[in-house]
Design an enzyme around this catalytic site. Sequence first.
Site, PDB file in Angstrom:
ATOM      1  N   TYR A 141       8.011  -3.882  41.989  1.00 35.08           N
ATOM      2  CA  TYR A 141       8.634  -4.866  40.779  1.00 35.08           C
ATOM      3  C   TYR A 141       9.932  -5.538  41.722  1.00 35.08           C
ATOM      4  O   TYR A 141      10.327  -5.966  41.222  1.00 35.08           O
ATOM      5  CB  TYR A 141       9.277  -4.058  40.019  1.00 35.08           C
ATOM      6  N   LYS A 191      -2.020   6.127  45.504  1.00 35.18           N
ATOM      7  CA  LYS A 191      -3.034   5.794  46.561  1.00 35.18           C
ATOM      8  C   LYS A 191      -2.383   5.975  47.825  1.00 35.18           C
ATOM      9  O   LYS A 191      -2.427   5.379  48.913  1.00 35.18           O
ATOM     10  CB  LYS A 191      -3.047   4.190  45.969  1.00 35.18           C
ATOM     11  N   ASP A 223      -7.076   4.738  41.153  1.00 36.68           N
ATOM     12  CA  ASP A 223      -8.719   4.193  40.820  1.00 36.68           C
ATOM     13  C   ASP A 223      -9.006   5.487  40.002  1.00 36.68           C
ATOM     14  O   ASP A 223      -9.483   4.891  38.630  1.00 36.68           O
ATOM     15  CB  ASP A 223      -8.991   3.883  41.867  1.00 36.68           C
ATOM     16  N   ASP A 247       2.569   0.849  34.797  1.00 32.44           N
ATOM     17  CA  ASP A 247       2.484  -0.322  33.554  1.00 32.44           C
ATOM     18  C   ASP A 247       1.073  -0.357  33.044  1.00 32.44           C
ATOM     19  O   ASP A 247       0.797  -0.080  31.871  1.00 32.44           O
ATOM     20  CB  ASP A 247       3.280  -1.063  34.314  1.00 32.44           C
ATOM     21  N   ASP A 251      -0.592   1.314  29.264  1.00 36.01           N
ATOM     22  CA  ASP A 251      -1.502  -0.171  28.910  1.00 36.01           C
ATOM     23  C   ASP A 251      -2.580   0.822  28.005  1.00 36.01           C
ATOM     24  O   ASP A 251      -3.675   0.529  27.425  1.00 36.01           O
ATOM     25  CB  ASP A 251      -1.642  -1.267  29.706  1.00 36.01           C
TER      26      ASP A 251
HETATM   27  C1  IPM Z   1       6.230  -3.203  30.012  1.00 33.51           C
HETATM   28  C2  IPM Z   1       6.008  -4.793  30.586  1.00 33.51           C
HETATM   29  C3  IPM Z   1       6.816  -5.394  31.233  1.00 33.51           C
HETATM   30  C4  IPM Z   1       6.433  -4.462  32.797  1.00 33.51           C
HETATM   31  C5  IPM Z   1       6.769  -6.864  31.474  1.00 33.51           C
HETATM   32  C6  IPM Z   1       7.176  -7.525  29.865  1.00 33.51           C
HETATM   33  C7  IPM Z   1       7.580  -7.016  32.658  1.00 33.51           C
HETATM   34  O1  IPM Z   1       4.721  -4.844  30.651  1.00 33.51           O
HETATM   35  O2  IPM Z   1       7.474  -2.693  29.778  1.00 33.51           O
HETATM   36  O3  IPM Z   1       5.431  -2.307  30.363  1.00 33.51           O
HETATM   37  O4  IPM Z   1       5.604  -5.001  33.851  1.00 33.51           O
HETATM   38  O5  IPM Z   1       6.863  -3.235  33.101  1.00 33.51           O
HETATM   39 MG    MG Z   2       3.234  -3.106  30.506  1.00 32.21          MG
END
Ligand code: IPM
Ligand code: MG
Length: 356
Positions: A141, A191, A223, A247, A251
């Site tokens: 990032y 990884k 993975d 990240d 999710d």
């Molecule tokens: C998160 C989001 C952010 C990230 C985005 C909005 C930049 O997806 O906080 O997980 O990738 O960190």
């Molecule tokens: Mg995110």
Amino acid sequence: MEAKITLLPGDGIGPEVVNEAVKVLTAVAAQHTHTFTFTEKMAGGIAIDETGDPLPEDTLGACLESDAVLLGAVGGPKWSDPKAAVRPEQGLLKLRKSLGVFANIRPVKVFAALADASPLRPERVQNVDIVFVRELTGGIYFGQPQGREMVDGLRSGHDTMRYNEMEIKRVVNVAFKLAQGRRGKVTSVDKANVLASSRVWREVAHEVAAEYPDIEYEDVLVDAMAMYLVNRPGDFDVVVTGNMFGDILSDEASMISGSLGMLPSAALGEGMLGLYEPIHGSAPDIAGKGIANPLATILSTAMLLRSSLGLEEEASKVETAVSQVLAAGYRTADLARGGETAVNTQEMGDLVVKAL
Ligand code: IPM
Ligand code: MG
């Protein structure tokens, strides 16, 4: 106690969910005679529209002077042209970096009342209680160089994934400390079979692990981890990983709990100042409709009370209130299943305040 809390409602459903979280914090303050002072500032797309900058000086200044920052969400289709020079997400990344909040704590817990909201079979999700520790201010990032250019007449883009031992050590330490107060297991995800930065990560993680002989430790490739989160999510306690893997995996893991709308997060650094945000985004498809689930943001305020203000009792009360509202059968649209009537964003906020 007195505390200064900066609010960054941001874009999309951000303002709607932050509103409900503020109601909850206000109720907590009244019950326990604390004085919370809220200062609202612009960040993300709305700040680009108003000032051209996704993180205006004035916003960053207010955040740095406060005890905690509560953010809704940033971004949306209006600002997502791939060629745009400024993007809402740049503001969020700069904020994380400027606050020095390198450890992003993302708990994934299944509320008993929601076990059947998960797309996984109830028996698989019953015992799930994972805390992700995502490195937040380094890795791909932030790595330089980054950019786009023409190479051999072809449009090209590049990013750099880089970690140094200091960045790895401090975040892995956070994971081990957390594990000591929990079930005593740390899983580090990398990884290392392909990436040089992951091989350094693994080496340093092993050195840290050696300092915690009481904690069970394992390395898992990213993975494979994606697969394990679906077929044996109950096996994990604290999971530590780099910025991008964290990240993606957080999710994925949020789905175990039934909805992305349930997961809070805390971004912490060396001091008490923390940045609290739901892990969901700005959800432009439902913005302005008043139907967003405010629970992730409300649960983020519980983390704020605990980690930045040291108010453990108040934090637990908020979490208990959320459990009670869910146990009583109330659901926002994202959680309601066939036949269940959904409450809207404000109603959900009011129900939590009432349960408090
Ligand atoms: C998160 C989001 C952010 C990230 C985005 C909005 C930049 O997806 O906080 O997980 O990738 O960190
Ligand atoms: Mg995110």
